[in-house]
Design a protein around this motif. Structure first.
Motif, short mmCIF file in Angstrom:
data_model
loop_
_atom_site.label_atom_id
_atom_site.label_comp_id
_atom_site.label_asym_id
_atom_site.label_seq_id
_atom_site.Cartn_x
_atom_site.Cartn_y
_atom_site.Cartn_z
N ASP A 18 5.99 14.70 1.53
CA ASP A 18 5.99 13.24 1.06
C ASP A 18 4.51 13.34 -0.24
OD1 ASP A 18 6.05 12.93 3.57
OD2 ASP A 18 4.46 12.67 4.61
N GLN A 19 6.38 14.16 -1.52
CA GLN A 19 5.55 14.14 -2.63
C GLN A 19 5.79 12.77 -3.52
OE1 GLN A 19 5.88 17.15 -4.79
NE2 GLN A 19 6.34 18.70 -3.03
N ILE A 69 -0.68 4.76 -15.38
CA ILE A 69 -0.59 5.93 -14.69
C ILE A 69 -0.07 5.43 -13.54
CG2 ILE A 69 -1.32 7.62 -13.79
CD1 ILE A 69 -4.00 7.27 -15.20
N ALA A 70 1.34 5.47 -13.20
CA ALA A 70 2.71 5.31 -11.97
C ALA A 70 2.16 6.42 -11.26
CB ALA A 70 3.63 4.27 -12.61
N GLU A 71 2.63 5.82 -9.93
CA GLU A 71 2.53 6.66 -8.74
C GLU A 71 3.30 6.28 -7.69
OE1 GLU A 71 0.05 8.80 -4.89
OE2 GLU A 71 -1.13 7.23 -6.64
N ASP A 96 1.09 -1.25 -0.01
CA ASP A 96 0.25 -0.27 -0.16
C ASP A 96 0.60 0.88 -0.34
OD1 ASP A 96 -2.43 -1.46 0.20
OD2 ASP A 96 -2.78 -1.76 2.35
N GLU A 97 2.08 1.05 0.34
CA GLU A 97 3.42 2.45 0.87
C GLU A 97 3.64 2.67 -0.45
OE1 GLU A 97 2.45 0.54 3.51
OE2 GLU A 97 0.73 0.98 4.61
#
Length: 297
Positions: free
Chosen positions: A193-194, A208-210, A106-107
């Motif tokens: 926290d970007q 779409i990656a994050e 999740d993180e």
């Protein structure tokens, strides 16, 4: 002979107008949304609604898995879970982009994958919405440049706010590659926290990656000073706010205006100064690597 031609024509017509897997998915999704809305209107117990929602999401996830197939991006799992968080219009997470989310935790980094067709339908639904503030353009290349796209597509309970856009080298074979640095927030002010967010469109696939910014985005003193000064000004206005008369409303509005200007000035400062910081090349390299991997490198 006429009968043969009639049968052939009927067969060709049925093939031509057969529903695609994406059509079937959209029909199943909309039916589930309508079913849940009807149950809510009938005051069905929460536990029953939750069970209905969970079952419907599982069915939709299976349909999306059949449409998308396994993901083949380095460092990401092959199978994903549905990006939609709820099929109830009254819940947070309703109306997100139709697709699958792939992540090891999740993180950590995640990818939301979908098709161009599903994305185009989703954008059309956002362009036609009643709420003007939530409307998006129907063109994907234009939409991918907006904070509001990421807020609605891959966020649930916070807004995405851009710090800056990266200048990417478009990977071979990619039709679109866009990368941004920003963060998720429910308020104005610095976001420490970007995330590096990268969108790649290649053929029929939209990815779409994050990923958490690595290294973490540094604090820049000049930008911090802009926000600190704006916050102090807003606090002074807020101290005069007592109730709901005109004078108090003006103080309230002035405080909000100071915060919003401070937020805008802070982000503009970060966008201008961060590219000169020693941490920036690594952040750019992180974005480029994500784009390259999603394009198949």
């Amino acid at each position: 002979m006429r009968l043969v031609w009639t049968l052939l024509f009927a067969l060709a017509s049925s093939v031509a107008f057969a529903a695609s897997p994406e059509d079937d998915y959209i029909a199943a999704r909309d039916k589930a949304i309508a079913d849940i809305a009807a149950r809510e209107a009938s005051n069905v117990e929460v536990e029953t609604l939750d069970a209905t929602n969970t079952k419907a999401l599982a069915d939709l996830q299976q349909r999306l898995s059949a449409i998308l197939g396994p993901l083949a991006v380095k460092d990401f799992p092959a199978t994903g879970t549905i990006n939609l968080e709820s099929l109830s219009a009254s819940d947070i997470g309703f109306g997100m982009l139709d697709g699958l989310r792939y992540a090891k935790s999740d993180e950590g980094p995640s990818i939301v994958a979908t098709t161009r067709g599903l994305t185009d339908r989703w954008l059309q639904s956002k362009a036609d919405g009643d709420d003007e503030s939530l409307r998006l353009p129907t063109g994907l290349d234009e939409a991918l440049k907006l904070d509001a796209f990421y807020t609605q597509a891959i966020g649930a309970d916070a807004a995405f706010v851009k710090t800056l856009d990266f200048s990417l080298q478009k990977p071979d074979g990619a039709d679109i590659a866009i990368a941004r640095l920003g963060g998720w927030t429910q308020d104005v002010g610095p976001i420490y926290d970007q995330q590096v967010v990268v969108a790649v469109v290649k053929g029929d696939r939209v990815l779409i990656a994050e990923a958490p910014a690595s290294p973490p985005v540094p604090k820049i003193a000049a930008c911090e000073a802009l926000w600190t000064a704006a916050d102090a000004t807003a606090q002074k206005f807020q101290e005069t706010y007592q109730g709901s008369d005109l004078k108090d409303q003006q103080a309230y509005d002035s405080a909000n205006a100071a915060w919003e200007k401070g937020d805008s000035d802070y982000r503009a400062c970060m966008g201008e100064r961060l590219p000169g910081d020693p941490a920036f090349p690594a952040l750019l390299a992180q974005a480029q690597q994500l784009a390259d991997h999603m394009a198949g490198k």
